[in-house]
Design a protein around this motif. Structure first.
Motif, mmCIF file in Angstrom:
data_model
loop_
_atom_site.group_PDB
_atom_site.id
_atom_site.type_symbol
_atom_site.label_atom_id
_atom_site.label_comp_id
_atom_site.label_asym_id
_atom_site.label_seq_id
_atom_site.Cartn_x
_atom_site.Cartn_y
_atom_site.Cartn_z
ATOM 1 N N GLY A 138 38.134 -2.811 -9.306
ATOM 2 C CA GLY A 138 38.274 -1.584 -9.832
ATOM 3 C C GLY A 138 39.292 -1.193 -10.803
ATOM 4 N N SER A 139 40.129 -1.946 -11.216
ATOM 5 C CA SER A 139 41.209 -1.701 -12.002
ATOM 6 C C SER A 139 42.194 -0.966 -11.453
ATOM 7 C CB SER A 139 40.699 -1.420 -13.611
ATOM 8 O OG SER A 139 41.713 -1.611 -14.557
ATOM 9 N N ASN A 140 42.402 -1.070 -10.207
ATOM 10 C CA ASN A 140 43.157 -0.310 -9.277
ATOM 11 C C ASN A 140 44.597 -0.755 -9.527
ATOM 12 O OD1 ASN A 140 41.571 1.370 -8.128
ATOM 13 N ND2 ASN A 140 41.276 0.168 -6.325
ATOM 14 N N ILE A 141 44.891 -2.087 -9.982
ATOM 15 C CA ILE A 141 46.122 -2.489 -10.586
ATOM 16 C C ILE A 141 46.753 -1.753 -11.826
ATOM 17 C CG2 ILE A 141 45.309 -4.428 -12.101
ATOM 18 C CD1 ILE A 141 47.759 -6.051 -10.546
ATOM 19 N N GLY A 142 45.760 -1.094 -12.426
ATOM 20 C CA GLY A 142 46.199 -0.242 -13.664
ATOM 21 C C GLY A 142 46.918 0.869 -13.261
ATOM 22 N N ALA B 66 43.550 -17.260 -2.198
ATOM 23 C CA ALA B 66 43.209 -16.858 -3.823
ATOM 24 C C ALA B 66 43.287 -15.431 -3.748
ATOM 25 C CB ALA B 66 41.661 -17.275 -4.099
ATOM 26 N N VAL B 67 43.249 -14.952 -5.103
ATOM 27 C CA VAL B 67 43.381 -13.641 -5.539
ATOM 28 C C VAL B 67 42.134 -13.219 -6.497
ATOM 29 C CG1 VAL B 67 45.630 -12.868 -4.917
ATOM 30 C CG2 VAL B 67 45.125 -13.510 -7.179
ATOM 31 N N LEU B 68 41.569 -12.075 -6.148
ATOM 32 C CA LEU B 68 40.352 -11.542 -7.124
ATOM 33 C C LEU B 68 40.750 -10.643 -7.764
ATOM 34 C CD1 LEU B 68 37.681 -12.596 -8.503
ATOM 35 C CD2 LEU B 68 36.333 -11.228 -6.753
ATOM 36 N N LEU B 69 40.999 -10.460 -9.091
ATOM 37 C CA LEU B 69 41.312 -9.260 -9.805
ATOM 38 C C LEU B 69 40.504 -8.612 -10.636
ATOM 39 C CD1 LEU B 69 44.437 -8.012 -9.121
ATOM 40 C CD2 LEU B 69 45.302 -9.285 -11.158
ATOM 41 N N GLY B 70 40.115 -7.363 -10.382
ATOM 42 C CA GLY B 70 39.107 -6.879 -11.655
ATOM 43 C C GLY B 70 40.168 -5.846 -12.453
ATOM 44 N N VAL B 71 40.069 -5.850 -13.579
ATOM 45 C CA VAL B 71 41.025 -5.475 -14.687
ATOM 46 C C VAL B 71 40.312 -4.789 -15.857
ATOM 47 C CG1 VAL B 71 43.269 -5.559 -15.880
ATOM 48 C CG2 VAL B 71 42.880 -6.869 -13.819
#
Ligand code: AVJ
Length: 326
Positions: free
Chosen positions: A165-169, A192-197
């Motif tokens: 969800g681009s929460n890393i934003g 592993a990591v899965l990152l949505g950006v």
């Protein structure tokens, strides 16, 4: 006790009114004045965010769902013998459900750990994910850090940590690094990591996503003031503040602010706050950092993860990146 007896079981770690009051006092006194974006998500705020996700101008959710549906199977193919999935901030659970359902082979049994500070969000997410295959859902009502620690002490085999969800934003660059390094410290080689950006795109599109013509994002932003009034006994004049979104190109982030239309007094009895704002003075409420694809790879690599796959949605500028702990 067999944890399977209670399903889903909940670990309590709730943010208190005292913490909210302390944060309001501290962040409002900073220069520039701020309020932490994590306080957007009470019941009303979460409902407003779900509405934002349906807005034609806010493309993150739909772009990511398309990528998860199209490439979810590739994600699992790269993770044979997967036993645990941890999702930080699952929202309503639809993203992870879509990912799990994209698997063409039978997964499982898999333990799915959901971590969120909101009990109601966790309940909805758990329901959405429970029937997505051979999974057992364990919820952790906790901050990311403590929830992650909790979830990973229960890990037995290969683990995928999803942060979508681009929460890393919402993290500034040092914060994003610290966050990923913390995950790296808690997982093992081969996890592993899965990152949505969300990616950098035209200023027009970025601003339309955070200042929509229906005013839903403005309501989402101003709901922070509604919360301060209701939960901390303040009487802030809601009409005294307007919503503003700014693309800060230098920092690579969209900022949201609440702008005092005229001179405003913020008196919060429960937080011992007595602030006066000049006309035009702003309260900075959120940063949503946008990335270019190579930045995501660099960030992951610098935090101990080796990027193994990246799928991008060109139309809406969104990237799903998979990386393995090394
Ligand atoms: C949930 C943090 C990814 O930054 O795009 C939506 C929150 N703020 N509209 C984002 C949000 C304004 C959202 N995240």
């Amino acid at each position: 006790m067999d944890p399977r007896a209670a399903k889903p079981f909940v670990t309590l770690d709730q943010t208190s009114v005292e913490q909210f009051a302390a944060d309001v006092k501290y962040y409002l006194s900073l220069s520039p004045r701020q309020l932490p974006s994590r306080y957007f998500y009470d019941d009303l705020g979460s409902a407003l965010f779900e509405s934002i996700c349906r807005l034609p101008w806010y493309t993150i959710t739909r772009a990511e769902m398309r990528l998860l549906a199209a490439h979810g199977d590739s994600v699992f193919r790269r993770l044979p013998s997967l036993t645990h999935v941890v999702e930080l901030g699952p929202g309503n659970g639809e993203k992870l459900r879509t990912l799990l359902q994209a698997a063409s082979r039978r997964l499982g049994p898999i333990d799915v750990h959901l971590i969120d500070v909101s009990a109601s969000a966790l309940a909805i997410a758990a329901q959405n994910i429970e029937n997505a295959g051979d999974v057992r859902v364990i919820t952790h009502q906790a901050t990311y850090d403590s929830g992650l620690r909790d979830a990973l002490t229960q890990r037995t085999g290969r683990t995928l940590v999803a942060f979508l969800g681009s929460n890393i934003g919402n993290f500034d660059p040092p914060g994003a690094s610290a966050f990923l390094q913390n995950i790296r410290a808690s997982v093992k080689n081969g996890d592993a990591v899965l990152l949505g950006v969300d990616l950098v795109k035209s200023t027009d599109r970025l601003l339309a996503a955070y200042d929509d013509p229906l005013g839903v994002t403005a309501a989402f932003n101003r709901n922070l003031l509604v919360r301060i009034n209701r939960e901390l006994g303040a009487s802030i004049d809601l009409d005294g503040f307007s919503h503003r979104a700014v693309w800060n190109a230098e920092q690579g982030r969209v900022e949201m602010h609440l702008v005092a239309r005229t001179a405003q007094a913020i008196h919060v009895p429960h937080a011992h706050v007595d602030e006066r704002l000049q006309p035009g003075e702003t309260i900075w409420t959120e940063s949503s950092y946008k990335y270019v694809p190579e930045q995501i790879d660099d960030l992951l690599e610098s935090c101990g993860f080796n990027p193994t796959a990246q799928w991008t949605d060109r139309e809406d500028g969104f990237a799903l990146t998979m990386a393995e702990a090394f």
